[in-house]
Scaffold this motif. Sequence first.
Motif, PDB file in Angstrom:
ATOM      1  N   GLU A 101      93.344 -20.661 -23.212  1.00 33.01           N
ATOM      2  CA  GLU A 101      93.106 -19.249 -23.521  1.00 33.01           C
ATOM      3  C   GLU A 101      91.707 -18.836 -23.071  1.00 33.01           C
ATOM      4  O   GLU A 101      90.822 -19.671 -22.923  1.00 33.01           O
ATOM      5  N   THR A 102      91.534 -17.567 -22.892  1.00 31.14           N
ATOM      6  CA  THR A 102      90.245 -17.022 -22.471  1.00 31.14           C
ATOM      7  C   THR A 102      89.830 -15.922 -23.444  1.00 31.14           C
ATOM      8  O   THR A 102      90.646 -15.119 -23.882  1.00 31.14           O
ATOM      9  N   ARG A 103      88.594 -15.907 -23.763  1.00 31.28           N
ATOM     10  CA  ARG A 103      88.045 -14.851 -24.634  1.00 31.28           C
ATOM     11  C   ARG A 103      86.971 -14.080 -23.861  1.00 31.28           C
ATOM     12  O   ARG A 103      86.283 -14.628 -23.016  1.00 31.28           O
TER      13      ARG A 103
END
Length: 210
Positions: free
Chosen positions: A208-210
């Motif tokens: 995932e990327t934030r």
Amino acid sequence: MTGQFSPQFREELADLMRWRRDVRRFRTDAVPEDLLARGLQAFALAPSVGLSEPWRILRVSSPQARAACLDNYRDCNAQALACQSDDRAAAYARLKLSGMAEAPVHLAVFCDDATPKGHGLGAATMPETRAYSVVGAITHLWLALRAQGLGLGWVSILDAARLAQDLDVPPNWRFIGYLCIGWPEEDDIVPELERAGWEARAQALILETR
């Protein structure tokens, strides 16, 4: 350049990681002491938070100590079986989850949560990083042994407090893992639990990327 490795080495390293299986089926042949010592040198190369080197290793050799640890496993495994749902209990009962009865070498690995080494660097906010360091060192050992043809099985179905008492360890030592080491009875690149239909590997890494 120092620290860079050839494509062939990288491919062999990937193969080594693929072959690093959790072994539960061992031959009873003795492990030469020089091979075991070579594998254990991996602990000296492992990273640790604050350079604390918190791993503490016991070689469980006496018949009395081994019997106590094996009884511990059998009691905990019976409890784990009793907790399985009706549709999973039969599958669980068929699994071989420990090589403790056959493996020639047993190691109980602990984390010294009170070690003064490292002066607390990195562990004040996250004391669990000491335990993570021990786990990382075990992974180094696992790969080093596999590179010599040896197998390692990590037994986690144990009562940690009972094991610490039976092995008479200091109160500040936290149990991390019970390791069985020896020559694999069989070699297979597919994890035994996957072959037995207990669970399947994820097809892709979830990132995932934030």
